[in-house]
Scaffold this active site. Structure first.
Site, PDB file in Angstrom:
ATOM      1  N   ARG A  40      41.072   8.911 118.928  1.00  0.00           N
ATOM      2  CA  ARG A  40      42.339  10.217 118.492  1.00  0.00           C
ATOM      3  C   ARG A  40      42.573  11.035 117.087  1.00  0.00           C
ATOM      4  NH1 ARG A  40      41.478  11.673 122.734  1.00  0.00           N
ATOM      5  NH2 ARG A  40      40.073  10.318 122.543  1.00  0.00           N
ATOM      6  N   LYS A  88      33.628  18.979 126.442  1.00  0.00           N
ATOM      7  CA  LYS A  88      33.223  18.882 127.439  1.00  0.00           C
ATOM      8  C   LYS A  88      33.286  19.867 128.183  1.00  0.00           C
ATOM      9  CE  LYS A  88      36.538  15.073 128.960  1.00  0.00           C
ATOM     10  NZ  LYS A  88      37.346  16.277 129.548  1.00  0.00           N
ATOM     11  N   THR A  89      35.197  20.320 127.614  1.00  0.00           N
ATOM     12  CA  THR A  89      35.531  21.402 128.180  1.00  0.00           C
ATOM     13  C   THR A  89      34.548  22.587 127.935  1.00  0.00           C
ATOM     14  OG1 THR A  89      37.887  20.454 127.988  1.00  0.00           O
ATOM     15  CG2 THR A  89      37.332  22.906 128.634  1.00  0.00           C
ATOM     16  N   ASP A  91      35.808  17.744 136.403  1.00  0.00           N
ATOM     17  CA  ASP A  91      35.849  16.923 135.191  1.00  0.00           C
ATOM     18  C   ASP A  91      36.162  14.895 135.032  1.00  0.00           C
ATOM     19  OD1 ASP A  91      36.317  17.203 132.577  1.00  0.00           O
ATOM     20  OD2 ASP A  91      38.479  17.911 132.884  1.00  0.00           O
ATOM     21  N   GLU A  92      36.232  14.605 134.003  1.00  0.00           N
ATOM     22  CA  GLU A  92      36.681  13.442 134.134  1.00  0.00           C
ATOM     23  C   GLU A  92      36.363  12.125 135.147  1.00  0.00           C
ATOM     24  OE1 GLU A  92      38.832  12.292 131.287  1.00  0.00           O
ATOM     25  OE2 GLU A  92      39.377  14.200 130.304  1.00  0.00           O
ATOM     26  N   GLN A 131      35.887   5.449 127.962  1.00  0.00           N
ATOM     27  CA  GLN A 131      37.996   6.065 127.926  1.00  0.00           C
ATOM     28  C   GLN A 131      38.109   6.499 129.443  1.00  0.00           C
ATOM     29  OE1 GLN A 131      38.241   9.649 125.599  1.00  0.00           O
ATOM     30  NE2 GLN A 131      36.637  10.094 125.865  1.00  0.00           N
TER      31      GLN A 131
END
Length: 738
Positions: free
Chosen positions: A605, A33-34, A217-218, A252
């Site tokens: 993770r 995504k980044t 973002d997020e 998330q």
């Protein structure tokens, strides 16, 4: 352009090359995504659609913003200083600085971090002669911040009971004190920025015309007020609505306790008329077994936007699940497996040990220390939160604005000047009578000729000395550049001298010197290199939820702290009902679903190895807990897991537990129901199971969570809905299956 769009998968390419339209990108863990966000910005600029001046990008941490700017700079050989990129608080601070007069703020307004805000609330409560036992300051702080994040001023709060009436009154008094001193707290930055845009049409149109593209973002972590601010800034009801490009993952969303609202994603889809959600489902981090476990688990949540992670990285090893008799045995298993990973060549820094609650770390740390395994507890105190740095910043805040009462109270007697509680009370009395700041009171009483009057009383002499010091520092620093201001302050204030003679002051001196380096870095990167801008930067950095870069050694952290990180191998300990999922989740709306999302974050993770463990008994908060394995283990397909368990020493030597896999699948054998092996009439013919719902004529309904033999009798532990945990002899318990 071809190099910019090289090596993208079809979904990433579709998101990056969208025309001028709003979009919702559902980005799974490890899906890049980044890269999508940064490449989208670079693509818009390089293709000539917009200039950096036309773009606003919102992230949730300063660290993420810096990383994105670095990536964009590497992609584009042009100056991107005109680009507005930062956190919600940082961008609102920038807007309020530019329009402070319209916002009703002083040009050099200061920002209160959480601890400064709490200190201010304590002073307000004291001035109102409020009993802190009846109204704890932290509870008042929570009320004020929640109200602000809901977009409510004190006068707008709906009062239905006496408690709310009192809290609203405290909020109003706090609001008035902040306005008088020219300070704002973190929620105020966003609320005041929203109010400014909402009431000032000229300013609103200016930003509508400027920002053609807004990227977030997020997005799953945004609260209600942040979303309202974005809609206002985008001008969604105007003809020149910005293209709002939001990236997030509803699976998330783990910050409901901070006000995050997953419903914003659904509302965004409706409000901005999103015709198709772009889903980034290809994962570049984890192997397939780990992703299959995560997908199976999260499917148990309702109301998801829906996605299914996949990878081309191969199947990978099964999840190792360990059933330990107690928390020390659990720790021993983890240490054995860590050593095995080390032998395979896995670096300790690429191994994470996660837990739901900080209280779990004590046994783990003790065991790691005993095994001589180096480790780091991730999430230590950040630079701008250290005691000596906060003292230095308080002096700088007084140089910028001497009416800052919080800063004054922090250092008026540090280093010591003989000013005690009595001297401060006298000063506060004068300030109340005059209706001004503590500095104004001190200047009136002890400034000018009063400083030379030779008053010998120690508190008065100390306050006069302090007034003289701050006045001199403000004059001496007026024309100096930022690093020189800090250097001058550190010497003149006596901080360097104080820590030089302190027994363990060497580290503090290094930190104070590092503050000068921080200022040098700041002026190199910032458009505004003033003292006020640096202080705002320091407050924003201190308010970060994320910590610094990973260091060498095994990484210990809570699952919340692990979000955004990845490791070769992950150990997730304490997978027990009441611990993970946490017992508090039963009393919260959608609490269990948030806990499941937290478990999903923990699983994703891991890149190659994932270890899940639980203990049948655990010492926590001073009590021995008898545990049932987490329901989340039951939600992962058996085919993805390989179970193991410790052996327990008995009178007959070592023998495996008769609990083969899942404690909650255990049937209590008939032979253990009584001393003679004969069941009572009440229990005859019943096959009792751990996890079974039961009813008791006195304690009500509950679930069996454990059983054991004691002196030849079988007893069960039942978690009753109303009465809590009870141990009962099964033969006489009068339990009825539900």
């Amino acid at each position: 352009m071809s190099s910019l769009l090289a090596d993208l998968n079809p979904q990433q390419l579709a998101a990056i090359t969208l025309p001028h339209q709003s979009a919702l990108v559902l980005a799974g863990a490890g899906s890049g995504k980044t890269r999508v966000l940064t490449t989208r910005i670079a693509y818009l600029i390089q293709s000539g659609q917009v200039s950096p001046y036309d773009i606003l990008a919102v992230t949730f941490t300063n660290k993420a913003a810096k990383e994105m700017l670095t990536r964009i700079s590497a992609m584009l050989p042009i100056n991107i200083r005109g680009l507005w990129m930062g956190t919600f608080h940082g961008l609102c601070n920038r807007m309020l600085r530019a329009h402070h007069q319209a916002a009703g703020l002083l040009p050099a307004f200061q920002i209160l971090d959480s601890s400064d805000q709490l200190a201010m609330i304590k002073r307000v409560l004291k001035s109102l002669t409020v009993d802190e036992k009846e109204f704890p300051p932290r509870q008042v702080q929570w009320f004020i911040n929640n109200a602000k994040e809901a977009g409510l001023r004190a006068k707008n709060i709906e009062v239905n009971d006496n408690m709310t009436r009192q809290m609203a009154a405290f909020y109003l008094a706090y609001e008035q004190r902040c306005n008088k001193e020219g300070v704002v707290d973190f929620p105020e930055l966003l609320l005041r920025s929203y109010e400014l845009l909402n009431r000032n049409e000229t300013l609103r149109i200016h930003y509508h015309d400027r920002f053609k593209h807004i990227l977030v973002d997020e997005f799953q972590d945004t609260n209600r007020l942040q979303y309202k601010w974005l809609k206002l800034l985008a001008g969604m009801d105007s003809e020149t609505c910005a293209a709002v490009f939001v990236v997030g993952d509803d699976d998330q969303s783990i910050y409901a306790f901070r006000g995050a609202n997953t419903g914003n994603m659904v509302e965004f889809e409706h409000d901005f008329k999103i015709s198709k959600i772009i889903k980034l489902e290809q994962n570049y981090r984890s192997q397939a077994t780990i992703l299959d476990a995560a997908n199976a688990l999260i499917q148990n949540n309702s109301g998801r936007l829906g996605k299914n992670l996949w990878t081309a990285e191969g199947k990978g090893a099964p999840l190792r699940v360990h059933n330990a008799p107690n928390d020390f045995d659990e720790a021993a298993f983890i240490i054995d497996e860590i050593k095995a990973l080390q032998a395979e060549g896995v670096a300790l820094s690429q191994i994470a040990l996660l837990y739901r609650s900080n209280a779990q770390s004590r046994v783990l740390e003790h065991s790691l220390f005993s095994a001589a395994l180096p480790y780091r507890v991730y999430g230590g105190m950040r630079f701008f939160e250290r005691q000596e740095i906060k003292h230095a910043l308080a002096y700088l805040r007084l140089i910028a604005n001497p009416d800052d009462d919080n800063a004054l109270l922090r250092i008026i007697n540090f280093p010591a000047r003989g000013i005690g509680a009595r001297g401060l009370e006298q000063l506060q009395t004068i300030a109340r009578e005059q209706g001004g700041s503590l500095w104004a009171a001190a200047l009136h009483k002890y400034g000018g000729e009063a400083m030379l009057s030779g008053e010998s009383e120690k508190p008065k002499k100390g306050v006069a000395e302090f007034v003289r010091l701050i006045t001199s520092m403000r004059q001496d620093c007026a024309a100096l550049p930022l690093p020189q201001i800090i250097k001058q302050m550190l010497t003149q204030s006596g901080l360097m001298g104080h820590y030089h003679i302190e027994r363990e002051g060497a580290d503090r001196l290094e930190n104070l010197n590092e503050l000068i380096n921080a200022a040098l870095s700041f002026i190199h990167e910032a458009e505004d290199d003033s003292l006020s801008a640096f202080l705002a930067h320091a407050s924003l950095e201190a308010g970060e939820h994320q910590t610094g870069s990973i260091q060498d050694g095994l990484q210990l952290m809570t699952v919340h702290a692990a979000k955004g990180l990845e490791f070769h191998s992950v150990f997730l300990s304490g997978l027990e009902e009441g611990l993970f999922p946490h017992e508090n989740s039963r009393n919260e709306v959608n609490g269990l679903e948030e806990e499941r999302r937290l478990m999903y974050v923990a699983i994703t993770r891991a890149r190659h190895r994932l270890y899940l463990s639980f203990a049948q008994t655990r010492m926590l908060h001073g009590q021995t807990r008898y545990n049932v394995p987490s329901r989340f283990l039951n939600e992962i397909p058996e085919s993805l897991m390989r179970w193991s368990q410790s052996v327990q020493k008995t009178k007959d030597g070592y023998s495996e537990f008769n609990i083969k896999k899942r404690l909650f699948d255990l049937t209590i054998p008939n032979s253990e129901l009584g001393k003679t092996g004969v069941m009572s009439q009440q229990t005859q013919g019943v096959q009792w199971r751990i996890g079974q719902a039961v009813s008791h004529n006195k304690f009500g309904t509950g679930k069996i969570v454990n059983y054991e033999r004691q002196d030849g009798n079988a007893r069960v532990q039942v978690n009753f809905d109303r009465s809590g945990m009870k141990w009962l002899l099964l033969e006489y318990a009068k339990l009825t299956p539900v």
